[in-house]
Scaffold this motif. Structure first.
Motif, short mmCIF file in Angstrom:
data_model
loop_
_atom_site.label_atom_id
_atom_site.label_comp_id
_atom_site.label_asym_id
_atom_site.label_seq_id
_atom_site.Cartn_x
_atom_site.Cartn_y
_atom_site.Cartn_z
N GLU A 33 0.83 -1.21 0.00
CA GLU A 33 0.00 0.00 0.00
C GLU A 33 0.86 1.26 0.00
O GLU A 33 0.38 2.35 -0.32
N VAL A 34 2.12 1.13 0.39
CA VAL A 34 3.04 2.27 0.38
C VAL A 34 3.69 2.34 -0.99
O VAL A 34 4.73 1.73 -1.25
N HIS A 35 3.05 3.04 -1.90
CA HIS A 35 3.57 3.12 -3.26
C HIS A 35 3.31 4.51 -3.85
O HIS A 35 2.50 5.28 -3.33
N CYS A 36 4.01 4.80 -4.92
CA CYS A 36 3.91 6.10 -5.60
C CYS A 36 2.48 6.33 -6.07
O CYS A 36 1.87 5.45 -6.72
N MET A 37 1.94 7.49 -5.80
CA MET A 37 0.57 7.82 -6.18
C MET A 37 0.41 8.01 -7.69
O MET A 37 -0.71 8.02 -8.20
N LYS A 38 1.52 8.13 -8.39
CA LYS A 38 1.46 8.34 -9.84
C LYS A 38 1.70 7.03 -10.60
O LYS A 38 0.82 6.54 -11.30
N CYS A 39 2.89 6.44 -10.43
CA CYS A 39 3.24 5.26 -11.24
C CYS A 39 2.99 3.94 -10.52
O CYS A 39 2.96 2.88 -11.15
N GLY A 40 2.84 3.98 -9.20
CA GLY A 40 2.60 2.75 -8.44
C GLY A 40 3.83 2.05 -7.92
O GLY A 40 3.75 0.97 -7.36
N LYS A 41 5.00 2.67 -8.09
CA LYS A 41 6.25 2.05 -7.65
C LYS A 41 6.32 2.00 -6.11
O LYS A 41 5.94 2.95 -5.44
N PRO A 42 6.80 0.89 -5.53
CA PRO A 42 6.92 0.80 -4.07
C PRO A 42 7.81 1.91 -3.52
O PRO A 42 8.83 2.28 -4.12
N LEU A 43 7.43 2.45 -2.36
CA LEU A 43 8.18 3.52 -1.72
C LEU A 43 8.82 3.02 -0.43
O LEU A 43 8.29 2.12 0.23
N LEU A 44 9.94 3.63 -0.07
CA LEU A 44 10.65 3.24 1.15
C LEU A 44 10.03 3.86 2.39
O LEU A 44 10.06 3.27 3.47
N HIS A 45 9.47 5.06 2.23
CA HIS A 45 8.96 5.79 3.39
C HIS A 45 7.46 6.06 3.25
O HIS A 45 7.00 6.57 2.22
N GLU A 46 6.72 5.77 4.27
CA GLU A 46 5.28 5.88 4.25
C GLU A 46 4.81 7.32 4.04
O GLU A 46 3.74 7.56 3.46
N GLU A 47 5.62 8.28 4.47
CA GLU A 47 5.22 9.67 4.33
C GLU A 47 5.39 10.21 2.91
O GLU A 47 4.86 11.28 2.58
N ASP A 48 6.12 9.51 2.06
CA ASP A 48 6.30 9.96 0.68
C ASP A 48 5.04 9.70 -0.15
O ASP A 48 4.34 8.71 0.07
N GLU A 49 4.77 10.60 -1.09
CA GLU A 49 3.62 10.42 -1.98
C GLU A 49 4.06 9.96 -3.36
O GLU A 49 3.32 9.23 -4.03
N TYR A 50 5.26 10.41 -3.78
CA TYR A 50 5.73 10.10 -5.12
C TYR A 50 7.15 9.54 -5.08
O TYR A 50 7.94 9.89 -4.18
N CYS A 51 7.47 8.69 -6.04
CA CYS A 51 8.84 8.19 -6.15
C CYS A 51 9.72 9.31 -6.70
O CYS A 51 9.23 10.35 -7.16
N LYS A 52 11.03 9.12 -6.68
CA LYS A 52 11.96 10.15 -7.14
C LYS A 52 11.73 10.51 -8.60
O LYS A 52 11.79 11.67 -8.99
N ASP A 53 11.45 9.49 -9.41
CA ASP A 53 11.25 9.72 -10.84
C ASP A 53 10.02 10.59 -11.09
O ASP A 53 10.07 11.57 -11.84
N CYS A 54 8.91 10.25 -10.46
CA CYS A 54 7.67 11.00 -10.68
C CYS A 54 7.71 12.39 -10.05
O CYS A 54 6.93 13.27 -10.42
#
Length: 225
Positions: A33-54
């Protein structure tokens, strides 16, 4: 005579009659469930909304979702893609439908559009794995599949061999609309793997130029941050 093979271990499925071994199912890791709101890539930190790329670039698609983390599904996808294991697509299409059926309905997709491969590559391989996934998914959710809506007009170098800048350049003018009159407003592009999004971005750009308003992305697996 020819028992169904498990998509994970590639041996005859146990118990017979199933589409994946009971123990092997546990080896496929769903994207959390902790994933980028744009592309869906898994995220390391729960507080992040987007991955570095997005966070750095604008994508042409509205949103993307992926079923599994690539690391656990890599060998299976390779066999599906290059090892003539087209039977895997039925299991994976059903799993995509179970996991994302409600999301797909919420998106309001009028059609599924598989990422096309060049006709030469399709002749060599015998099929397009993205098309197989889309057909199985479409059958489960009663959504039409438009495999000829967009075609691959240029034979490109495999994206996995290129860096980000080379990927974008490699895909310039790689796609063209294959139907004269595009009367779709919202579509979902279906593929096996999402890496940087360069392929689906180029497809989305061409589709939007043809009149499609919204393009979403659904893939079987996605890389990590």
């Amino acid at each position: 005579m020819f028992p169904r093979r498990c998509p994970v271990c590639d041996r005859p499925v146990k118990p017979a009659g199933k589409k994946i071994c009971g123990d092997c199912r546990k080896k496929l890791k769903f994207v959390s469930e902790v994933h980028c709101m744009k592309c869906g890539k898994p995220l390391l930190h729960e507080e992040d909304e987007y991955c570095k790329d997005c966070s750095k670039r604008k994508h042409e698609f509205v949103q993307g979702k992926s079923l599994y983390e690539y690391s656990g599904a890599a060998a299976s996808i390779h066999r599906l893609k290059y090892g003539k294991r087209r039977e895997y697509a039925e299991f994976y299409g059903e799993e995509l439908a179970k996991r994302f059926g409600e999301t797909i309905r919420r998106w309001g997709a009028e059609a599924l559009v598989p990422v096309p491969i060049h006709k030469k590559r399709k002749r060599e391989r015998g099929y397009n794995q993205a098309e197989l996934l889309a057909e199985c998914l479409g059958k489960c959710l009663n959504i039409p599949v438009k495999s000829k809506l967009i075609v691959r007009s240029k034979e490109t170098v495999p994206q996995k061999e290129l860096n980000a800048a080379q990927r974008q350049n490699n895909l310039k003018r790689a796609f063209k609309i294959g139907e004269n009159d595009v009367k779709l407003s919202t579509i979902i592009v279906v593929d096996d793997i999402y890496t940087t999004g360069s392929t689906v971005d180029e497809m989305a750009r061409v589709l939007k130029q043809a009149g499609v308003k919204q393009v979403y992305v659904l893939t079987l697996a996605i890389g990590s941050v």
